[in-house]
Scaffold this motif. Structure first.
Motif, mmCIF file in Angstrom:
data_model
loop_
_atom_site.group_PDB
_atom_site.id
_atom_site.type_symbol
_atom_site.label_atom_id
_atom_site.label_comp_id
_atom_site.label_asym_id
_atom_site.label_seq_id
_atom_site.Cartn_x
_atom_site.Cartn_y
_atom_site.Cartn_z
ATOM 1 N N ASP A 259 0.828 -1.209 0.000
ATOM 2 C CA ASP A 259 0.000 0.000 0.000
ATOM 3 C C ASP A 259 0.865 1.264 0.000
ATOM 4 O O ASP A 259 0.431 2.325 0.457
ATOM 5 C CB ASP A 259 -0.955 0.011 1.192
ATOM 6 N N ALA B 208 -0.507 5.529 -3.420
ATOM 7 C CA ALA B 208 -1.939 5.824 -3.530
ATOM 8 C C ALA B 208 -2.333 5.881 -5.002
ATOM 9 O O ALA B 208 -1.590 6.394 -5.833
ATOM 10 C CB ALA B 208 -2.244 7.158 -2.848
ATOM 11 N N GLY C 187 0.316 6.610 5.278
ATOM 12 C CA GLY C 187 -0.736 5.662 4.937
ATOM 13 C C GLY C 187 -0.238 4.289 4.541
ATOM 14 O O GLY C 187 -1.047 3.410 4.224
ATOM 15 N N SER C 188 1.086 4.077 4.574
ATOM 16 C CA SER C 188 1.666 2.793 4.153
ATOM 17 C C SER C 188 1.692 1.808 5.319
ATOM 18 O O SER C 188 2.760 1.407 5.801
ATOM 19 C CB SER C 188 3.082 3.012 3.606
ATOM 20 N N ASN D 122 0.544 12.871 -1.895
ATOM 21 C CA ASN D 122 0.034 11.598 -1.385
ATOM 22 C C ASN D 122 -1.138 11.816 -0.439
ATOM 23 O O ASN D 122 -2.133 11.087 -0.476
ATOM 24 C CB ASN D 122 1.170 10.865 -0.664
ATOM 25 N N ASN E 142 -5.247 12.077 -0.785
ATOM 26 C CA ASN E 142 -6.146 10.943 -0.527
ATOM 27 C C ASN E 142 -6.444 10.914 0.962
ATOM 28 O O ASN E 142 -5.632 10.465 1.767
ATOM 29 C CB ASN E 142 -5.482 9.638 -0.977
ATOM 30 N N SER F 44 -8.213 9.139 2.770
ATOM 31 C CA SER F 44 -8.300 7.838 3.434
ATOM 32 C C SER F 44 -6.962 7.411 4.022
ATOM 33 O O SER F 44 -6.909 6.499 4.853
ATOM 34 C CB SER F 44 -8.801 6.775 2.451
ATOM 35 N N ARG F 45 -5.869 8.051 3.592
ATOM 36 C CA ARG F 45 -4.546 7.705 4.094
ATOM 37 C C ARG F 45 -4.129 8.573 5.284
ATOM 38 O O ARG F 45 -3.009 8.451 5.794
ATOM 39 C CB ARG F 45 -3.505 7.855 2.973
#
Length: 387
Positions: free
Chosen positions: A101, A104, A148-149, A237, A240, A242-243
């Motif tokens: 992940d 993105a 987000g990773s 990045n 997004n 959601s991250r």
């Protein structure tokens, strides 16, 4: 002194600034470098910035994988300020990592010079990364993956545990501040530092200091915000949303922790605001604190802070690396509470910055942890995914 052997995953702007700084201070090409200007600790128990040796580099971008490290740190989409480029790593080629992940989907819609371009090389397995860490002699892994990773970070953490390598987790994926992951490092006999690097003079540290100042002077804070814009791939990045969950938790908790009674959720807003391409690695912070002083009379603080984002990060990681080496030399294991509290936004335990500074100085002077035993997690409701 022997070299401190460091591996890096994510050869982005922060890695570039760190590597440039290692050689800038090591080679001392000008008066500022020779005097150690920009360093809190020109020397830590005999270790200087130039004693850090990069022995392995991992990325997934086609413009970096397969290239010598001295070329990769300046390859797009990196756009941080060049402070020093008179160094070479002819024998250190950037290795293909595992994507998971780490990218993105929306990043693919931007121009090539701004987005990640995933290399076509086969992705590395955990066994291959573990072998790389062992064969390179790495003692410490710097995690500079994108915000987000989660899965990608956990992949490399498992490799660290298998290879006996310390982790300095510079991103807001909660590892060192998660009790289950922390216990695994403790059982493995490996020191670690994290999570989410707190820049040298950045938005978080300045916001924390102002919040604590108002608190310590008897003023009541009613509401506050911190809005940040930038033009590097970190900000791209984070478009997004959601991250961003862990990033918002990390930055908000860093400020809320300086107050005896945290503000209501609807009275505090801290987080990235937008991507502005022409800003490149320059980050602009807009911060406001509203409150009441003597007699309930309103007061407010407005701040605009402009900083080059990645060198600001390296100002702290250069100390974290050397402190982690001291811990390894002393046979310490698990989270380094004092170093994490000073250099990270989301450490296992929060302190005021004055307390964290003194704890860090005591650790450097004595080589022993200032905080012993167990600790409460920074986010008690965090659900761990550690195995």
């Amino acid at each position: 002194m022997e070299k401190i052997r460091v591996a890096i995953v994510g050869i982005g702007n922060c890695a570039s600034s760190l590597i440039q700084g290692i050689h800038y201070y090591g080679d001392a090409p000008d008066e500022s470098a020779a005097e150690g200007i920009g360093l809190l600790h020109p020397e830590i128990q005999g270790y200087r910035p130039g004693d850090v040796q990069i022995v392995a580099a991992i990325d997934i971008d086609a413009r970096k994988v397969g290239r010598p490290l001295h070329e990769a740190v300046f390859a797009p989409p990196n756009n941080t300020k060049v402070i020093y480029d008179k160094f070479r790593y002819d024998d250190l080629i950037v290795t293909m990592g595992s994507v998971l992940d780490g990218v993105a989907e929306h990043m693919q819609a931007w121009p090539e010079h701004q987005r990640f371009v995933v290399a076509e090389a086969p992705e590395a397995s955990a066994g291959q990364i573990t072998k790389l860490l062992r064969e390179s002699g790495a003692e410490i892994l710097m995690n500079y993956l994108p915000v987000g990773s989660q899965a990608a970070t956990e992949f490399y953490v498992e490799c660290c545990l298998e290879a006996g390598v310390s982790l300095i987790n510079c991103i807001p994926v909660f590892i060192v501040s998660d009790p289950q992951w922390a216990q695994r490092f403790r059982r493995a006999g490996i020191p670690c530092i994290g999570d989410d690097v707190k820049a040298q003079v950045g938005a978080t540290i300045v916001h924390r200091v102002l919040a604590r100042l108002m608190h310590d002077r008897g003023a009541k804070i009613d509401a506050t915000y911190q809005l940040n814009t930038g033009g590097n791939t970190d900000f791209l990045n984070m478009l997004n949303r959601s991250r961003l969950d862990s990033k918002r938790i990390s930055k908000t908790e860093a400020v809320q922790s300086q107050l005896d009674v945290p503000l209501p959720a609807d009275a505090v807003h801290i987080g990235p605001s937008d991507f502005v391409a022409w800003q490149k690695d320059n980050k602009i912070c807009f911060c406001r604190l509203e409150g009441r002083g003597f007699g309930g009379v309103p007061l407010n603080i407005e701040l605009r802070l402009s900083v080059e984002d990645s060198p600001n990060s390296a100002g702290e990681t250069i100390d974290a690396i050397r402190c982690c080496k001291l811990a390894r030399d002393a046979g310490q294991a698990g989270p380094m509470i004092e170093v994490s509290a000073y250099t990270m936004k989301h450490p296992p335990k929060q302190f005021t910055d004055a307390e964290a500074f003194q704890m860090l100085e005591d650790f450097i002077a004595n080589g022993q942890p200032a905080v012993e035993g167990t600790y409460e997690p920074a986010q008690s409701d965090k659900v761990s995914t550690a195995k």
